[in-house]
Design an enzyme around this catalytic site. Structure first.
Site, PDB file in Angstrom:
ATOM      1  N   ARG A  70       0.844  -1.188   0.000  1.00  0.00           N
ATOM      2  CA  ARG A  70       0.000   0.000   0.000  1.00  0.00           C
ATOM      3  C   ARG A  70       0.883   1.243   0.000  1.00  0.00           C
ATOM      4  NH1 ARG A  70      -1.765   0.876   4.365  1.00  0.00           N
ATOM      5  NH2 ARG A  70      -1.082  -0.934   5.540  1.00  0.00           N
ATOM      6  N   TYR A 198      -1.414  -3.555  -6.942  1.00  0.00           N
ATOM      7  CA  TYR A 198      -1.138  -4.298  -5.717  1.00  0.00           C
ATOM      8  C   TYR A 198      -2.244  -4.255  -4.661  1.00  0.00           C
ATOM      9  CZ  TYR A 198       0.917  -6.473  -1.809  1.00  0.00           C
ATOM     10  OH  TYR A 198       1.126  -7.355  -0.794  1.00  0.00           O
ATOM     11  N   GLY A 199      -2.630  -5.396  -4.185  1.00  0.00           N
ATOM     12  CA  GLY A 199      -3.430  -5.610  -2.965  1.00  0.00           C
ATOM     13  C   GLY A 199      -4.328  -4.468  -2.548  1.00  0.00           C
ATOM     14  N   LYS A 207      -9.547  -2.338   1.864  1.00  0.00           N
ATOM     15  CA  LYS A 207      -9.219  -1.171   2.680  1.00  0.00           C
ATOM     16  C   LYS A 207      -9.997   0.071   2.235  1.00  0.00           C
ATOM     17  CE  LYS A 207      -6.951  -3.610   5.341  1.00  0.00           C
ATOM     18  NZ  LYS A 207      -5.599  -3.999   5.555  1.00  0.00           N
ATOM     19  N   HIS A 227     -10.328  -2.204  11.716  1.00  0.00           N
ATOM     20  CA  HIS A 227      -9.236  -3.071  11.207  1.00  0.00           C
ATOM     21  C   HIS A 227      -8.984  -4.183  12.234  1.00  0.00           C
ATOM     22  CE1 HIS A 227      -4.810  -3.184   9.526  1.00  0.00           C
ATOM     23  NE2 HIS A 227      -5.568  -4.079   8.939  1.00  0.00           N
ATOM     24  N   SER A 249      -1.089  -3.347  10.377  1.00  0.00           N
ATOM     25  CA  SER A 249      -0.739  -4.261   9.292  1.00  0.00           C
ATOM     26  C   SER A 249       0.519  -5.055   9.641  1.00  0.00           C
ATOM     27  CB  SER A 249      -0.499  -3.458   8.010  1.00  0.00           C
ATOM     28  OG  SER A 249      -1.663  -2.740   7.695  1.00  0.00           O
ATOM     29  N   ALA A 250       0.474  -6.348   9.329  1.00  0.00           N
ATOM     30  CA  ALA A 250       1.600  -7.257   9.570  1.00  0.00           C
ATOM     31  C   ALA A 250       2.014  -7.310  11.045  1.00  0.00           C
ATOM     32  CB  ALA A 250       2.791  -6.918   8.668  1.00  0.00           C
ATOM     33  N   CYS A 251       1.030  -7.215  11.954  1.00  0.00           N
ATOM     34  CA  CYS A 251       1.309  -7.317  13.384  1.00  0.00           C
ATOM     35  C   CYS A 251       0.549  -8.470  14.042  1.00  0.00           C
ATOM     36  CB  CYS A 251       1.001  -6.002  14.078  1.00  0.00           C
ATOM     37  SG  CYS A 251       2.192  -4.721  13.653  1.00  0.00           S
ATOM     38  N   GLY A 252       0.034  -9.422  13.240  1.00  0.00           N
ATOM     39  CA  GLY A 252      -0.437 -10.657  13.853  1.00  0.00           C
ATOM     40  C   GLY A 252      -1.927 -10.933  13.858  1.00  0.00           C
ATOM     41  N   LYS A 253      -2.731 -10.216  13.059  1.00  0.00           N
ATOM     42  CA  LYS A 253      -4.177 -10.506  13.075  1.00  0.00           C
ATOM     43  C   LYS A 253      -4.488 -11.891  12.509  1.00  0.00           C
ATOM     44  CE  LYS A 253      -5.295  -6.801  10.826  1.00  0.00           C
ATOM     45  NZ  LYS A 253      -3.917  -6.283  10.806  1.00  0.00           N
ATOM     46  N   THR A 254      -3.949 -12.206  11.317  1.00  0.00           N
ATOM     47  CA  THR A 254      -4.248 -13.506  10.714  1.00  0.00           C
ATOM     48  C   THR A 254      -3.792 -14.627  11.643  1.00  0.00           C
ATOM     49  OG1 THR A 254      -4.016 -12.538   8.523  1.00  0.00           O
ATOM     50  CG2 THR A 254      -3.922 -14.942   8.665  1.00  0.00           C
ATOM     51  N   ASP A 278      -9.177  -9.631   9.263  1.00  0.00           N
ATOM     52  CA  ASP A 278      -8.651  -8.301   8.940  1.00  0.00           C
ATOM     53  C   ASP A 278      -9.635  -7.156   9.198  1.00  0.00           C
ATOM     54  OD1 ASP A 278      -6.281  -6.935   7.859  1.00  0.00           O
ATOM     55  OD2 ASP A 278      -7.547  -6.369   6.174  1.00  0.00           O
ATOM     56  N   ASN A 368       6.511  -8.464   1.923  1.00  0.00           N
ATOM     57  CA  ASN A 368       5.049  -8.265   1.923  1.00  0.00           C
ATOM     58  C   ASN A 368       4.381  -9.150   0.863  1.00  0.00           C
ATOM     59  OD1 ASN A 368       2.617  -7.040   2.841  1.00  0.00           O
ATOM     60  ND2 ASN A 368       2.669  -5.561   1.156  1.00  0.00           N
ATOM     61  N   ARG A 370       2.137 -12.208  -0.461  1.00  0.00           N
ATOM     62  CA  ARG A 370       0.830 -12.552   0.125  1.00  0.00           C
ATOM     63  C   ARG A 370       0.208 -13.773  -0.533  1.00  0.00           C
ATOM     64  NH1 ARG A 370      -1.487  -8.807   4.229  1.00  0.00           N
ATOM     65  NH2 ARG A 370       0.147  -7.275   4.404  1.00  0.00           N
ATOM     66  N   ARG A 401       3.284  -3.503  17.864  1.00  0.00           N
ATOM     67  CA  ARG A 401       4.607  -4.089  17.867  1.00  0.00           C
ATOM     68  C   ARG A 401       5.481  -3.112  18.629  1.00  0.00           C
ATOM     69  NH1 ARG A 401       7.172  -7.747  13.982  1.00  0.00           N
ATOM     70  NH2 ARG A 401       5.219  -8.224  12.949  1.00  0.00           N
ATOM     71  N   ASN A 499      -0.165 -17.381  22.714  1.00  0.00           N
ATOM     72  CA  ASN A 499      -0.995 -16.192  22.995  1.00  0.00           C
ATOM     73  C   ASN A 499      -2.337 -16.596  23.606  1.00  0.00           C
ATOM     74  OD1 ASN A 499       0.991 -14.501  22.009  1.00  0.00           O
ATOM     75  ND2 ASN A 499       0.149 -14.457  19.930  1.00  0.00           N
TER      76      ASN A 499
HETATM   77  P1  GTP Z   1      -2.174  -7.616   7.565  1.00  0.00           P
HETATM   78  O1  GTP Z   1      -2.684  -8.673   6.662  1.00  0.00           O
HETATM   79  O2  GTP Z   1      -1.097  -6.779   6.935  1.00  0.00           O
HETATM   80  O3  GTP Z   1      -3.249  -6.744   8.141  1.00  0.00           O
HETATM   81  O4  GTP Z   1      -1.338  -8.364   8.744  1.00  0.00           O
HETATM   82  P2  GTP Z   1      -1.770  -9.197  10.047  1.00  0.00           P
HETATM   83  O5  GTP Z   1      -2.046  -8.267  11.170  1.00  0.00           O
HETATM   84  O6  GTP Z   1      -2.816 -10.184   9.697  1.00  0.00           O
HETATM   85  O7  GTP Z   1      -0.399  -9.949  10.431  1.00  0.00           O
HETATM   86  P3  GTP Z   1       0.000 -11.501  10.342  1.00  0.00           P
HETATM   87  O8  GTP Z   1      -0.815 -12.366  11.238  1.00  0.00           O
HETATM   88  O9  GTP Z   1       0.050 -11.873   8.913  1.00  0.00           O
HETATM   89  O10 GTP Z   1       1.480 -11.476  10.931  1.00  0.00           O
HETATM   90  C1  GTP Z   1       2.500 -10.679  10.385  1.00  0.00           C
HETATM   91  C2  GTP Z   1       3.855 -11.084  10.878  1.00  0.00           C
HETATM   92  O11 GTP Z   1       3.908 -11.090  12.299  1.00  0.00           O
HETATM   93  C3  GTP Z   1       4.256 -12.485  10.421  1.00  0.00           C
HETATM   94  O12 GTP Z   1       5.603 -12.460  10.002  1.00  0.00           O
HETATM   95  C4  GTP Z   1       4.109 -13.321  11.676  1.00  0.00           C
HETATM   96  O13 GTP Z   1       4.995 -14.406  11.683  1.00  0.00           O
HETATM   97  C5  GTP Z   1       4.403 -12.338  12.796  1.00  0.00           C
HETATM   98  N1  GTP Z   1       3.668 -12.687  14.034  1.00  0.00           N
HETATM   99  C6  GTP Z   1       2.325 -12.926  14.131  1.00  0.00           C
HETATM  100  N2  GTP Z   1       1.977 -13.256  15.405  1.00  0.00           N
HETATM  101  C7  GTP Z   1       3.121 -13.196  16.125  1.00  0.00           C
HETATM  102  C8  GTP Z   1       3.430 -13.424  17.521  1.00  0.00           C
HETATM  103  O14 GTP Z   1       2.562 -13.739  18.346  1.00  0.00           O
HETATM  104  N3  GTP Z   1       4.730 -13.267  17.902  1.00  0.00           N
HETATM  105  C9  GTP Z   1       5.704 -12.912  17.012  1.00  0.00           C
HETATM  106  N4  GTP Z   1       6.955 -12.772  17.476  1.00  0.00           N
HETATM  107  N5  GTP Z   1       5.467 -12.702  15.690  1.00  0.00           N
HETATM  108  C10 GTP Z   1       4.190 -12.832  15.254  1.00  0.00           C
HETATM  109  C1  SPV Z   2      -2.788  -4.431   5.396  1.00  0.00           C
HETATM  110  O1  SPV Z   2      -1.811  -3.810   4.945  1.00  0.00           O
HETATM  111  O2  SPV Z   2      -3.304  -4.139   6.501  1.00  0.00           O
HETATM  112  C2  SPV Z   2      -3.359  -5.552   4.627  1.00  0.00           C
HETATM  113  C3  SPV Z   2      -2.856  -5.789   3.281  1.00  0.00           C
HETATM  114  O3  SPV Z   2      -4.254  -6.224   5.108  1.00  0.00           O
HETATM  115  S1  SPV Z   2      -3.554  -4.745   2.105  1.00  0.00           S
HETATM  116  O4  SPV Z   2      -4.767  -5.368   1.581  1.00  0.00           O
HETATM  117  O5  SPV Z   2      -2.563  -4.577   1.009  1.00  0.00           O
HETATM  118  O6  SPV Z   2      -3.886  -3.477   2.693  1.00  0.00           O
HETATM  119 MN    MN Z   3      -4.779  -5.504   7.245  1.00  0.00          MN
END
Ligand code: GTP
Ligand code: SPV
Ligand code: MN
Length: 597
Positions: A70, A198-199, A207, A227, A249-254, A278, A368, A370, A401, A499
């Site tokens: 993004r 992209y995404g 989003k 979010h 984003s990329a802080c562990g939701k999935t 998400d 990033n 996906r 984070r 967790n």
């Molecule tokens: P978006 O799709 O961007 O919104 O991301 P998200 O919030 O769904 O994040 P996702 O679960 O994909 O995790 C992103 C990164 O964080 C990955 O590299 C995971 O391995 C890492 N991660 C997720 N949960 C944990 C945790 O509990 N501890 C640590 N150390 N890393 C984590």
């Molecule tokens: C995020 O960045 O929070 C995502 C990926 O979930 S994207 O759809 O590219 O925004």
């Molecule tokens: Mn997201």
């Protein structure tokens, strides 16, 4: 496909007048059409068909090298008055914004096909769902939207002759970064996106619509678009409680949404169910509780770090009908990414399409990169995930984070204090957005890049939602931080499945089954109340995680928090006159508690 809705037809005609496509194709959602589009995309090289024995119905796509995340700097909220976009959003006057992007997009579909995607965010026909029409010249976008949303004929039927839909126009143009714009016009229900493929920039249901436009709609209509992941925790008695959690984003939701509890809990009969990973649309139910619904139909998940141990459920989601973007492609047309396993493939191609040598020290997959996987593939998908009324929330969790400062978990004092806790969220930036990685920034409710209106008004809306029902029916608000580091940069807390131990404490707090320590920032667990007896985690050589480490990450370091107070004030100042007094009072009260002996 016949469309009799004159507003939709008018929008399609307008779009064609602007973009000059050779051809217009309506996406009906049929298997035959999907298959034809896949074939066409493979013939032109837009997509690669993966090994159909190992990965049935799976495909691969590479984006342009300058187009991998993004682009927040090129994302704008085009409200008529700048104050309504607020200090945290980029703004262009809508008249100017329409004109500028019309000049960029005019004629850009010459020699190309324009696809018309009718899609529903939420179960088709539910009174809580919302409809959009996306115009695009990218088959990749069409195929992703078919996974991420509900698409086709049934959506047009549900729309009937109504004008109530979001208009989204996407054109790849020349993937020129200098002319890349992601524009939201909240007052017009309109989105425009150009020069990206992209995404989050181009899957306009996600989003752009389900957060930026929908947050504005929610403000006007009395609900919330957040979010957040949504999960259910089933206890050994078979009762399920639901939690929503907002992490940037990329802080562990999935990962949290698909968590598998540690062995000991599973043996007792605990289970986690995924409702969404998400986005959550939250409404007040007839019984006075808050109900959350996942408006999406798939997962657009981060690939690196996903493996059989960290997230087997996510991995299982990707074994069929999935699109992979910017990962490594192996010789026999399967996929790989950093953190999948310890055996990087030889003779593979990296995300840029070049031969890749794992020994070279360069990354094969983009950080990033996906997967786009259908939610129905998920082994732990909740039986309630398509309930048109959503699921009732017991708790809301915020988290970021943070290497230091934020403890593993704490609970807010009440709803208003919980809104304060969400509003002061801060997190280190990740690869999900273009720009520096690892810089701490304020990201309130994980919505900094996604709030479609003034952040102060958004905070006020949260406070107002808390007035709509009695305090005992409101979800309890918590904050977590899985990412505390020791002095050598190791994660102190194991994270992932472990967790669950924190979620257990959270649910016990919701049910009044456990005490807590009242601190300056809120209620923190007594270390003995987080169950770690059966935990087996090595922080670094020979250092196993123990109760003292837990005490360490539960402690409040006043000097860090006092530093935070000044940075919170600066952030609130930036938001300006729309900042609710309740939150300004909360900072004062927290500072007073921190300075008290
Ligand atoms: P978006 O799709 O961007 O919104 O991301 P998200 O919030 O769904 O994040 P996702 O679960 O994909 O995790 C992103 C990164 O964080 C990955 O590299 C995971 O391995 C890492 N991660 C997720 N949960 C944990 C945790 O509990 N501890 C640590 N150390 N890393 C984590
Ligand atoms: C995020 O960045 O929070 C995502 C990926 O979930 S994207 O759809 O590219 O925004
Ligand atoms: Mn997201």
């Amino acid at each position: 496909m016949d469309c009799t809705n004159r507003f939709v037809n008018e929008f399609v005609r307008q779009s064609a007048d602007l973009l000059h496509p050779d051809d217009i194709v309506w996406i009906d959602g049929s298997e035959e059409q999907i298959e034809a589009l896949r074939e066409e995309a493979c013939a032109t090289g837009e997509m690669i068909k993966l090994n159909q024995e190992k990965l049935p119905n799976c495909y691969y796509h590479r984006t342009a090298i300058n187009d991998v995340a993004r682009v927040e700097a090129r994302t704008f909220i085009c409200s008529r008055e700048q104050i309504n976009a607020g200090a945290t959003n980029n703004w262009i006057d809508p008249v100017e914004a329409y004109q500028m992007t019309e000049d960029i997009m005019r004629g850009k579909m010459q020699g190309r096909t324009m696809y018309v995607i009718p899609f529903s965010m939420g179960v088709v026909g539910s009174p809580f769902s919302k409809i959009g029409i996306e115009i695009t010249d990218s088959i990749y976008v069409v195929l992703n939207m078919l996974i991420m949303t509900r698409v086709g004929k049934a959506v047009l039927e549900a729309l009937g002759d109504s004008d109530d839909f979001v208009r989204g126009q996407h054109a790849k143009c020349d993937i020129d970064e200098e002319k890349r714009y992601i524009l939201q016009f909240p007052e017009d229900n309109w989105i425009r996106s150009c020069n990206s493929g992209y995404g989050g920039n181009v899957l306009l249901g996600k989003k752009c619509f389900a957060l930026r436009i929908a947050s504005y709609q929610g403000w006007k209509e009395g609900w919330m678009a957040e979010h957040m992941l949504i999960l259910g925790i089933e206890n050994p008695q078979g009762e399920t409680k639901y939690i929503a959690a907002a992490f940037p984003s990329a802080c562990g939701k999935t990962n949290l949404a698909m968590l598998i509890p540690p062995e000991g809990y599973r043996a007792k009969g605990y289970k986690v169910w995924t409702v969404g990973d998400d986005i959550a649309w939250i409404r007040l139910g007839a019984d006075g509780r808050f109900y959350a619904q996942n408006p999406e139909a798939g997962f657009f998940g981060v690939a690196p770090g996903t493996n059989e141990k960290s997230n087997p459920n996510a991995l299982a989601c990707t074994r069929e009908g999935t699109i992979f973007t910017n990962v490594v492609v192996t010789k026999d047309k399967t996929v790989w990414w950093e953190g999948l396993d310890k055996n990087p493939p030889q003779g593979a191609e990296d995300w840029t399409g070049k031969p890749w040598d794992p020994a070279s020290g360069t990354k094969g997959a983009h950080p990033n990169s996906r997967f786009t996987a259908p939610a129905r593939n998920c082994p732990c998908i909740s039986p309630e995930w398509e309930n048109p009324n959503g699921v009732p929330l017991s708790a809301i969790i915020f988290g970021g984070r943070r290497a230091k400062t934020a403890p593993l978990v704490y609970q807010s004092r009440d709803w208003n204090h919980g809104v304060f806790v969400g509003s002061i969220m801060a997190s280190e930036t990740t690869a999900a957005a273009a720009g520096d990685v690892g810089v701490v920034r304020r990201d309130p409710m994980a919505m900094l890049p996604f709030c479609g209106y003034n952040m102060g008004d958004y905070f006020q809306h949260w406070l107002d939602m808390g007035q709509k029902t009695s305090a005992d029916k409101l979800p309890k608000i918590f904050n977590v931080n899985w990412f505390r580091l020791d002095d050598d940069g190791n994660f102190i807390w194991p994270g992932f499945g472990d967790n669950f131990r924190v979620l257990e404490w959270i649910l016990k707090r919701c049910e009044g089954m456990v005490d807590a320590v009242e601190t300056e920032i809120g209620f923190v667990p007594k270390a003995e109340d987080i169950h770690i007896a059966d935990m087996d985690y090595t922080i670094c050589d020979g250092h196993k995680f123990g109760i003292d480490d837990l005490r360490g990450i539960l402690s409040i370091e006043k000097e860090y928090w006092l530093e935070d107070v000044s940075s919170i004030r600066a952030f609130y100042d930036k938001i300006g006159t729309t900042m609710p007094k309740e939150l300004l009072d909360e900072v004062d009260a927290m500072e007073a508690r921190l300075r008290a002996e």
